[in-house]
Write an enzyme that holds these catalytic residues in place. Sequence first.
Site, PDB file in Angstrom:
ATOM      1  N   SER A  83       1.084  -0.948   0.253  1.00  9.94           N
ATOM      2  CA  SER A  83      -0.077   0.033   0.010  1.00  9.94           C
ATOM      3  C   SER A  83       1.216   1.318   0.397  1.00  9.94           C
ATOM      4  O   SER A  83       0.114   2.613  -0.057  1.00  9.94           O
ATOM      5  CB  SER A  83      -1.203  -0.284   0.616  1.00  9.94           C
ATOM      6  OG  SER A  83      -2.207  -0.908   1.030  1.00  9.94           O
ATOM      7  N   LYS A  86       0.431   3.684  -3.035  1.00 17.37           N
ATOM      8  CA  LYS A  86      -0.302   4.300  -3.414  1.00 17.37           C
ATOM      9  C   LYS A  86       0.001   6.260  -3.251  1.00 17.37           C
ATOM     10  O   LYS A  86      -0.870   6.403  -3.578  1.00 17.37           O
ATOM     11  CB  LYS A  86      -1.369   3.664  -2.571  1.00 17.37           C
ATOM     12  CG  LYS A  86      -2.697   2.640  -2.464  1.00 17.37           C
ATOM     13  CD  LYS A  86      -3.167   1.666  -1.224  1.00 17.37           C
ATOM     14  CE  LYS A  86      -3.770   0.723  -1.331  1.00 17.37           C
ATOM     15  NZ  LYS A  86      -4.508  -0.058  -0.648  1.00 17.37           N
ATOM     16  N   TYR A 209      -2.948  -3.136  -9.962  1.00 19.62           N
ATOM     17  CA  TYR A 209      -2.215  -2.686  -9.139  1.00 19.62           C
ATOM     18  C   TYR A 209      -1.960  -3.779  -7.977  1.00 19.62           C
ATOM     19  O   TYR A 209      -1.411  -3.357  -7.399  1.00 19.62           O
ATOM     20  CB  TYR A 209      -4.239  -2.001  -8.395  1.00 19.62           C
ATOM     21  CG  TYR A 209      -4.197  -1.998  -6.872  1.00 19.62           C
ATOM     22  CD1 TYR A 209      -4.317  -0.961  -6.253  1.00 19.62           C
ATOM     23  CD2 TYR A 209      -5.002  -3.773  -6.167  1.00 19.62           C
ATOM     24  CE1 TYR A 209      -3.761  -0.985  -4.832  1.00 19.62           C
ATOM     25  CE2 TYR A 209      -4.522  -3.222  -4.967  1.00 19.62           C
ATOM     26  CZ  TYR A 209      -4.380  -2.287  -4.474  1.00 19.62           C
ATOM     27  OH  TYR A 209      -4.642  -2.170  -2.693  1.00 19.62           O
ATOM     28  N   TYR A 261      -4.913   4.141   7.467  1.00 15.72           N
ATOM     29  CA  TYR A 261      -6.350   3.577   7.627  1.00 15.72           C
ATOM     30  C   TYR A 261      -6.681   4.878   8.585  1.00 15.72           C
ATOM     31  O   TYR A 261      -6.893   5.670   8.938  1.00 15.72           O
ATOM     32  CB  TYR A 261      -5.959   2.137   7.478  1.00 15.72           C
ATOM     33  CG  TYR A 261      -4.541   1.218   6.791  1.00 15.72           C
ATOM     34  CD1 TYR A 261      -4.730   1.655   5.179  1.00 15.72           C
ATOM     35  CD2 TYR A 261      -3.252   0.487   7.318  1.00 15.72           C
ATOM     36  CE1 TYR A 261      -3.715   0.786   4.172  1.00 15.72           C
ATOM     37  CE2 TYR A 261      -2.819   0.276   6.680  1.00 15.72           C
ATOM     38  CZ  TYR A 261      -3.404   0.740   5.282  1.00 15.72           C
ATOM     39  OH  TYR A 261      -1.662  -0.065   4.687  1.00 15.72           O
ATOM     40  N   VAL A 279       0.757  -3.343   3.952  1.00 16.12           N
ATOM     41  CA  VAL A 279       1.209  -4.682   5.121  1.00 16.12           C
ATOM     42  C   VAL A 279       2.231  -6.139   5.043  1.00 16.12           C
ATOM     43  O   VAL A 279       1.990  -6.545   5.899  1.00 16.12           O
ATOM     44  CB  VAL A 279      -0.294  -5.829   4.416  1.00 16.12           C
ATOM     45  CG1 VAL A 279      -1.167  -4.860   4.541  1.00 16.12           C
ATOM     46  CG2 VAL A 279      -0.129  -6.203   2.751  1.00 16.12           C
TER      47      VAL A 279
HETATM   48  N1  GLN Z   1      -1.542  -5.795  -1.743  1.00 18.54           N
HETATM   49  C1  GLN Z   1      -2.513  -5.469  -0.587  1.00 18.54           C
HETATM   50  C2  GLN Z   1      -3.801  -5.752  -0.662  1.00 18.54           C
HETATM   51  O1  GLN Z   1      -4.669  -4.587  -1.830  1.00 18.54           O
HETATM   52  C3  GLN Z   1      -2.076  -3.920   0.027  1.00 18.54           C
HETATM   53  C4  GLN Z   1      -3.234  -3.688   0.906  1.00 18.54           C
HETATM   54  C5  GLN Z   1      -1.700  -2.983   2.595  1.00 18.54           C
HETATM   55  O2  GLN Z   1      -1.091  -2.792   1.837  1.00 18.54           O
HETATM   56  N2  GLN Z   1      -2.622  -2.455   3.151  1.00 18.54           N
HETATM   57  O3  GLN Z   1      -5.003  -6.267  -0.448  1.00 18.54           O
END
Ligand code: GLN
Length: 336
Positions: A83, A86, A209, A261, A279
């Site tokens: 993430s 992003k 993605y 988040y 994550v």
């Molecule tokens: N690739 C992960 C997902 O879409 C990324 C989520 C994350 O890092 N929180 O679930």
Amino acid sequence: MLDTNTDGVDQRVSTGELPSWQRIDERVTEAYERNVADEGGRVADYIPELAAVDPSQFGICVADVGGGLHSAGDADVEFTIQSVSKAFVYALVCAEFGHDEVGRLVGVNNTGLAFNSVMAIELNDGHPMNPMVNAGAIATTALMPGATLAEKWENVRTGLSEFAGRQLTMDGDVYRSESETNTRNEAIAKLLKSYGRVTGDSTGLVDIYTRQCSLRVTAQDLAIMGATLADGGVNPVTKQRVVSPIVCRDTLAVLATSGLYERSGEWMFEIGLPGKSGVSGGIVTVAPGKGALGAFSPRLDSAGNSVRGQKATAALSRSLGLNIFASDSEGDRHDV
Ligand code: GLN
């Protein structure tokens, strides 16, 4: 969107200075040593391949806007960006569409809900709202320039590589592992499509993605990528301009409200800087005009944020004087 009408107003900057080179080195080592023995949290396992990672890995790196690098621990170990991507894809899309249009198409408000929430879409009439969680991020990736999905992917990869100052490559094992278990993100993309928020091949869009999330980086890469956002859009190591100062400002504003988040408020309260976590255990934190911090440690809290990464960042935010809300009536900012 809030109508603030600042057209034609001179845009000045608000920044300070980092401590000396040696002081940064000492503080980075100190933040590492304070936290290295902490075994709190759990490695992400909803993507099977992520569960196979060595949980003891821990690296931190500060990149200053002069291009100086200050590392401790496993700062050159590769992991998948997840993430954290992003933030940088959002910057690239802001560069393409501009402030008003991206605000209108994706939104800039925190959902207050988990990163993979479907409810957040439903609660806002199909508007993804927050580009730092999956729904908004998938809608943002859809806006990347490129006539085909393959071109969009190449633009994501090369764009993020410019932030890092080196060619980033994908981790094929993590990509395949997530692709095989990606039902929820595919559902999110289909829901966005049902609301007309994305068009075309939603499965192909989730594929880009997923590739984006599978790019390999190190804590040092994250520090340099973040320092590019801290440096008005110029990579402080390669000296290449990647995005404009306005894009950096807009991107950091979104990170400040939404980068961690549903814990973004607690993060701001403790650290006081824009940041973005992922994550696999990466966190990038940006001190505008000063530099950035990349942290990597795979054990996560229940919201999916690296436990040691947050602790080390909190220590450095304090010891390097980075918190954007901190001031002192004694004026000790001159005593560096
Ligand atoms: N690739 C992960 C997902 O879409 C990324 C989520 C994350 O890092 N929180 O679930």
